[in-house]
Each structure stands twice: as structure tokens, then as C-alpha cells.
Design an enzyme around this catalytic site. Sequence first.
Site, short mmCIF file in Angstrom:
data_model
loop_
_atom_site.label_atom_id
_atom_site.label_comp_id
_atom_site.label_asym_id
_atom_site.label_seq_id
_atom_site.Cartn_x
_atom_site.Cartn_y
_atom_site.Cartn_z
CE LYS A 18 -25.85 2.38 1.00
NZ LYS A 18 -27.29 1.90 1.41
CG HIS A 53 -32.52 -4.77 -1.90
ND1 HIS A 53 -33.75 -5.40 -1.33
CD2 HIS A 53 -32.98 -3.65 -1.74
CE1 HIS A 53 -34.75 -4.64 -0.92
NE2 HIS A 53 -34.09 -3.41 -1.08
#
Length: 241
Positions: A143, A163
Amino acid sequence: MTATSIIPSLHLTSVYELLIDTYGEMHNDPDYDPLGGLVGTILSQHTSDINSGRAYRQLIKTFPTWEEVRDVPTHMVAEAIRSGGLANVKAQRIQDVLNTLTSQQKESGGNKPLPEYLYDEIEKRTPEDAWRYLRTLPGVGPKTAACVMLFDMNRSIMPVDTHVHRVSKRLGLIDPKVNADKAHTVFAQIAPPDWVYGLHVGLIRHGRQICHAQKPKCGECPLYVQCAYVGSVNPQETGIS
Ligand code: SF4
């Protein structure tokens, strides 16, 4: 490097347009400073944007070049970033990255300032290869590498948080079996490069506001007709009575 043209599916096009209609146009504002972005992302781990921003500003005010940050004792870096939390761990991580880049450049016979070196290393690779390269740096996960690629370099790697991963699977944008790590590069293959930022922000907002992990609010979801998830679970789990 020219981007490969990708023709998105009708489904992805509909989802993208609905996200824009719901959450507004999103504009990326890259600064093409991947080393600054990488240090900033390390500082942002486990703290708020306000605290990490303050730590970053103090760091670059105290040490105007990354070479200075690399060469001073670690406790001095930790002191400068104290407001960002986990200062000792993050100071060591930042210096490890700077020392690794220095060693890599030395081995290749180069002598550029470190920001320029990292920029060139990313620019000469495809987005996916550059993302993989960033991940070889100490303490840089999928990430963090994707954040640098998208936010600082405007390259179409999608940072995948909880999410983005959940909502993408529910909407059928990615296969349910694709894990978060693999998902970072899927969007580079299915979406036009200039959509990736808007998809990223839109999917996060949708996950936070409507498509919750538990009891998503399907009854008020503007993407309902595009969703692969709703017909596959008990209506009581989706907020539809
Ligand atoms: S219909 Fe429900 S599961 Fe599908 S995206 Fe909307 S809130 Fe999420």
C-alpha cells in the site's frame, strides 16, 4: 512514458460514473517527488494526517536534504519527527530507505541527489515494475508503494485499503478470490490510467459512508443496480427490508 490505452468495460464505466455523480470529480495533484512522498507515507503510518504533516514539515526544516537525514544520528531524526508518533521506529525506517537507495546508486556508479535517483528509477519502469521495485525497499509494503505511485507519480497503481478491497469485490470489479496485495495492480489492467485516482477516492468514500463491512446500506446505495453482492446474501444483511 506513454500510457497504454485501455477500454474499460461497460460495468466499470457505469460504476465510475456513478461514483463521480455521487462523490464529485476527483483531481490528483502529484508533485513528482517520490522520495518526499515515500517519507511522508512512512510518517503517516499509525497516526493522523495532521500529526504526520507536522512531523514531515519539521523534518525537512531541520534537515534540508535527504542526504543529511541519512547521515545524522538516528536519535536526531527521531527528535525531529516526534509529533508523528512511533518516532524511533520511523526514524530508523526512513534512514534504512535512504541508505538502501544510496547503496543501490553506488553499485550502479551513479551520483545523483537521492530524490532524482528515485524519480529516475521509477520513471524508467512500467507502473507495475516500479511498484514492485519500491516494495524491495526496507519497510515499504504494497500500500505504501502504491500511494507513492499514484499520489506522487500519477501512475495507475491503486492503493488498496480495507474499503477499496471490500467494495471492489462486492461490485464485481475484481474477482472475490483476488487478495488485497494482488488487487493493487488489477486496476492498472482494467481502468484507463486517469480513472484510477477517482476510483480510489470514490471507493473509499463509498466504503466509509454506505458500503460498510457489516450491514451495508444497500437500500440507499446509488450503485445498487451495478452490484453483484446484493442478490447473493440475505436481505437482512444489506439493510433492505
Ligand atoms: S448495493 Fe450494497 S453491497 Fe453493493 S455497493 Fe451498494 S452498499 Fe455495497
